[in-house]
Design a protein around this motif. Sequence first.
Motif, PDB file in Angstrom:
ATOM      1  N   UNK A 191       0.018  -6.554  -4.180  1.00  0.00           N
ATOM      2  CA  UNK A 191      -0.755  -6.563  -5.085  1.00  0.00           C
ATOM      3  C   UNK A 191      -2.458  -6.802  -4.276  1.00  0.00           C
ATOM      4  N   UNK A 192      -1.809  -6.426  -3.114  1.00  0.00           N
ATOM      5  CA  UNK A 192      -2.322  -6.078  -1.966  1.00  0.00           C
ATOM      6  C   UNK A 192      -2.877  -4.415  -1.136  1.00  0.00           C
ATOM      7  N   UNK A 193      -3.795  -4.104  -2.210  1.00  0.00           N
ATOM      8  CA  UNK A 193      -4.161  -2.479  -1.844  1.00  0.00           C
ATOM      9  C   UNK A 193      -5.510  -2.464  -1.628  1.00  0.00           C
ATOM     10  N   UNK A 194      -6.032  -1.613  -1.220  1.00  0.00           N
ATOM     11  CA  UNK A 194      -7.693  -1.710  -0.700  1.00  0.00           C
ATOM     12  C   UNK A 194      -7.903  -0.106  -0.412  1.00  0.00           C
ATOM     13  N   UNK A 195      -9.533   0.277   0.068  1.00  0.00           N
ATOM     14  CA  UNK A 195      -8.828   1.781   0.713  1.00  0.00           C
ATOM     15  C   UNK A 195     -10.021   1.677   2.179  1.00  0.00           C
ATOM     16  N   UNK A 196     -10.046   2.583   2.419  1.00  0.00           N
ATOM     17  CA  UNK A 196     -11.030   2.778   3.704  1.00  0.00           C
ATOM     18  C   UNK A 196     -11.346   4.339   4.136  1.00  0.00           C
ATOM     19  N   UNK A 197     -11.970   4.947   5.190  1.00  0.00           N
ATOM     20  CA  UNK A 197     -12.484   5.751   5.318  1.00  0.00           C
ATOM     21  C   UNK A 197     -11.411   6.675   6.428  1.00  0.00           C
ATOM     22  N   UNK A 198     -10.837   8.012   6.442  1.00  0.00           N
ATOM     23  CA  UNK A 198     -10.449   8.554   7.470  1.00  0.00           C
ATOM     24  C   UNK A 198     -11.482   9.837   8.473  1.00  0.00           C
TER      25      UNK A 198
END
Length: 418
Positions: free
Chosen positions: A130-137
């Motif tokens: 349930x703990x999903x998200x995004x980010x930028x490399x």
Amino acid sequence: MIFGPISLIDCFVFLILLLPQLLWKVGIIQTISVAAKALPFLLFKLPFEFIQGRYFTHPARQTGFVQSSTVFEDLVVRCVQYAFKAIPSQVSRVFFSKNVSLPFFYWRTLRHGHMRFQTHWREYSIGEGNIKTTGIWIMHEPEKPPSFVIYYVHGGGFCMGSSYFYLEFLTVLHHLLIEAGYANPAIFALDYTLVPDDVYPRQVLETLEGYKHVLEIAKDASKVCVAGDSAGGALLLSLLLELGAQTKKESSNIANRSQVSNSRPRLPMPHTAALISPWVTLMSSLHRPSKSDYLDRQTLWRFAHIYAGELMIQQQPASPGNCVDDRLWKATSPQRGYYIIFGEEEVFAPDIEDFVRRQARIGVEIEGQKFDGGIHAWPVASLFLSSTKDKRLQGLRAIVNEIRRRTVQVNGLKKGET
């Protein structure tokens, strides 16, 4: 890749990009309502207060920020002061969203004569269950392992902001890391769930997932610096308290309060923490009203209540500054401690100074650098607003130089290299 300061044409383009997103996200009625309420401020109050405060107030009674700022800086900060207090957060968050910030970054790139990015970046999904998200490399040579990684968590009062709004800031930070001698630096910027879409502990758990992801890429915690500003600084301090609790072999604070399994493997502490104007304590008497800062204490406390709720607003790890366990703070310290940069005239300044004193008293390696006349998160804001390159990069260079000083002889970076 370092662009020039924001210009009037940049502001015009930003408004063109913003308007359709406001109409789409918040609706025409609320958009018109917010604009109508802002007109008296823009037409009457802003000019009057600006002229009176800048030209008809004796220098001895002016704030340090007014004395040192340019006309453009002063005007923009006064506008942000109004917006922070008067514009609802569900409207303000659109200003910092991906759909506005990314096209604006493209525009800034083209306006400065770059047909393509000189830095590699891509969005990446992280987390599990349930703990999903995004980010930028952001990477220099993505085909090679990074020599050093900065894990960045953005600010925005927990209810606004995105890694895309910080993309130009982060590419400049990356550029300065290369200049400082890092062979293949990388930055991972987290996009956490904003309130009120979800509340504590969701954001801290996502910050933990981001840290686990960074460790998987870096392979070694001694190659990792955690960094962030404002609410991002609070999330990182909450993360460090969680890691410190694991180090002390105590039950996970977050797990106990969120029914998340506390059987997760223990994670190593990062090498360094570099924090810009961190929101150390969610609600504190040390938060002082400030004539020059664009933050407003009452608005901050309202955001804090939405984020943490009555139960956790004065409890750690949600509010790191409320932790009074010296043994836990010692276990929480990164390998080479903290570097904290903040403004003399910001709302959080007394609370940050208190945190620095507390950490130093128990023997934690920590350095606080206070900018005279500075306001909240000025190293971020000045990159866009200040007129000279030296002023625009002053805060970022200080951060990079301090990180470099603490990582000499790490990953092939020898003392004395340029």
